[in-house]
Design an enzyme around this catalytic site. Sequence first.
Site, PDB file in Angstrom:
ATOM      1  N   GLY A  89      37.538  41.626  46.227  1.00 60.67           N
ATOM      2  CA  GLY A  89      36.731  40.932  47.005  1.00 60.67           C
ATOM      3  C   GLY A  89      35.706  40.134  46.109  1.00 60.67           C
ATOM      4  O   GLY A  89      35.819  40.017  45.131  1.00 60.67           O
ATOM      5  N   GLY A  91      33.315  39.244  44.345  1.00 57.49           N
ATOM      6  CA  GLY A  91      32.140  39.854  43.640  1.00 57.49           C
ATOM      7  C   GLY A  91      31.062  39.215  42.874  1.00 57.49           C
ATOM      8  O   GLY A  91      29.984  39.656  42.501  1.00 57.49           O
ATOM      9  N   ARG A  92      31.106  37.763  43.015  1.00 61.69           N
ATOM     10  CA  ARG A  92      30.136  37.206  42.491  1.00 61.69           C
ATOM     11  C   ARG A  92      30.302  35.949  43.280  1.00 61.69           C
ATOM     12  O   ARG A  92      30.032  34.589  42.632  1.00 61.69           O
ATOM     13  CB  ARG A  92      30.365  36.684  40.998  1.00 61.69           C
ATOM     14  N   ASP A 251      45.694  37.649  43.818  1.00 65.28           N
ATOM     15  CA  ASP A 251      44.201  37.208  44.221  1.00 65.28           C
ATOM     16  C   ASP A 251      43.875  35.835  43.819  1.00 65.28           C
ATOM     17  O   ASP A 251      42.823  35.121  44.406  1.00 65.28           O
ATOM     18  CB  ASP A 251      42.977  38.189  44.043  1.00 65.28           C
TER      19      ASP A 251
HETATM   20  P1  AMP Z   1      38.430  36.471  38.755  1.00 67.84           P
HETATM   21  O1  AMP Z   1      38.914  36.783  37.280  1.00 67.84           O
HETATM   22  O2  AMP Z   1      37.394  35.425  38.729  1.00 67.84           O
HETATM   23  O3  AMP Z   1      39.658  36.101  39.368  1.00 67.84           O
HETATM   24  O4  AMP Z   1      37.981  37.551  39.419  1.00 67.84           O
HETATM   25  C1  AMP Z   1      38.371  38.978  39.504  1.00 67.84           C
HETATM   26  C2  AMP Z   1      37.402  39.659  40.529  1.00 67.84           C
HETATM   27  O5  AMP Z   1      36.375  40.228  39.465  1.00 67.84           O
HETATM   28  C3  AMP Z   1      37.051  39.198  41.588  1.00 67.84           C
HETATM   29  O6  AMP Z   1      36.722  39.967  42.731  1.00 67.84           O
HETATM   30  C4  AMP Z   1      35.683  38.767  41.229  1.00 67.84           C
HETATM   31  O7  AMP Z   1      34.467  38.443  42.190  1.00 67.84           O
HETATM   32  C5  AMP Z   1      35.242  39.635  40.227  1.00 67.84           C
HETATM   33  N1  AMP Z   1      34.099  39.258  39.247  1.00 67.84           N
HETATM   34  C6  AMP Z   1      34.427  38.458  38.275  1.00 67.84           C
HETATM   35  N2  AMP Z   1      33.327  38.457  37.635  1.00 67.84           N
HETATM   36  C7  AMP Z   1      32.358  39.051  38.107  1.00 67.84           C
HETATM   37  C8  AMP Z   1      31.018  39.354  37.894  1.00 67.84           C
HETATM   38  N3  AMP Z   1      30.147  38.769  36.861  1.00 67.84           N
HETATM   39  N4  AMP Z   1      30.199  40.286  38.732  1.00 67.84           N
HETATM   40  C9  AMP Z   1      30.880  40.762  39.679  1.00 67.84           C
HETATM   41  N5  AMP Z   1      32.168  40.527  40.166  1.00 67.84           N
HETATM   42  C10 AMP Z   1      32.712  39.715  39.168  1.00 67.84           C
HETATM   43 MG    MG Z   2      39.627  35.005  41.061  1.00 64.84          MG
END
Ligand code: AMP
Ligand code: MG
Length: 484
Positions: A89, A91-92, A251
């Site tokens: 989901g 997360g940021r 994702d």
């Molecule tokens: P990503 O590597 O950007 O595709 O992120 C994978 C998952 O980790 C996604 O659900 C993001 O929303 C979550 N995520 C990445 N960085 C953060 C953060 N700093 N805080 C909370 N969730 C994160």
């Molecule tokens: Mg992502």
Amino acid sequence: MKNTINWNFDNSYSRLSNVFKEHIEPVAVKNPELVLVNQDLAKELNLDFTKINKSDLSALFCGNILPEGSNAIAQAYAGHQFGHFTMLGDGRAVLIGEHLTNSNKRYDIQFKGSGKTAFSRNGDGRAALGPMLREYIISEAMHNLDIPSTRSLAVAKTGEKIMRENPLQGAILTRVASSHIRVGTFQYVAARDKKNELETLLDYVVKRHYPSLDNSKNKALDLLETLIDKQIDLVVNWMRVGFIHGVMNTDNMTISGETIDYGPCAFMDRYDPKTVFSSIDKMGRYAYCNQPAITKWNLSRFAECLIRLIDKNEKEAIKSATKLIDTFGEKYEEKWLNMMRKKLGLLGTDNKDKFLIVDLLTWMHQNKVDYTNTFCHLMNLKEYDDKIYNDNNFRNWKKNWQERLKLNDNNPKKYIKLMRSANPIVIPRNHKVEESLENAYDNNFESFNKLLEILKKPYTQQDNISEYLKMDSSSKEYKTFCGT
Ligand code: AMP
Ligand code: MG
């Protein structure tokens, strides 16, 4: 906030049931400061930033004030990350709404780095300035290379420090996408095991992205076929320009067929099919040459989500889905070959084409030659007469190529035109990207803006940009990071 910008929100996703999202607003930040705004994109979206002062615009792009008509949500999704399934989901990130342009085109407007949500797990919900600037420049470069991509509308600093290995400046990127629905969105819903929820998502996706399938007899199967074609087109485009996504988790694969999630991605310089830049991709799962196979793997995960919608009889459903997934190899091969033919200016087909192409790639690999510049050399552009091209093997290859060029009424005018449409002259070179990010981090945006400007015309010869055309001459191995 009064609508002086021309926002025209119609938030269809937020009207779906709460299975699909959480209603949440961005968490206000301390000291918003807009550092980049994409005027070209604003124009395409029919947005107007001239009637708003910089401080309000900064507050807007940090989520401190929300525009009229927005309805902010964090979207639920799951994903296979490096092969392992996880419920994820946003997360940021927060989707503030769907903006309709004057011609009724629908775009998600999303803040990335806007604070914690129900999906943050252990993260702080924030993003650092460097990676947001990096996403901005690479996503815009991809768009200008004619490759479907999410876009970047703005970057604003939050005035807050975020803790990573070292304290870093926090920032928020405003991402624009035809939607943020992912293979992982289907995985999330499928994992909940409720057929009606899956049907809702399928219907929503068809209406929003593929309305021509609305009357189809088997929407699920037709959507699978459509996505196979879309994703093949996308990965062929990546292979064309030497783009390595770096984190092709399910994702990070959109249903629209746009490139999304610019984390550890980078462009290959020396041709080596095994090139990996991402520091966490230890096994090379997402190496340049593995991208087509991973695309197929991700599409298989997508197919699994759809099984119960394809046919009541599970066996039959699996049979139909497998049949489609099995077309991947042949389709990819054909599209890849045609793309490489364009890069070499070849008209029609000849059964030796694949050998000709593979011979060139092998030569580049063995001699550690720059991928982009070899095609520039073949297009007879000035400044590409590196002595490596005097190599005997290359000269022999070139003779075969010139023989092949003669087929199908080809002529230099025709083949050069074809080649110029497929071969970028300028790509975001790793050392130039790093240099511009370092300066921007110190609040000097001169080199960043210059690079951005040059990358707007990747297929055009531009004066005085020779330093942007060379690969990094330092011997240091280039490594990238996820930037979470
Ligand atoms: P990503 O590597 O950007 O595709 O992120 C994978 C998952 O980790 C996604 O659900 C993001 O929303 C979550 N995520 C990445 N960085 C953060 C953060 N700093 N805080 C909370 N969730 C994160
Ligand atoms: Mg992502």
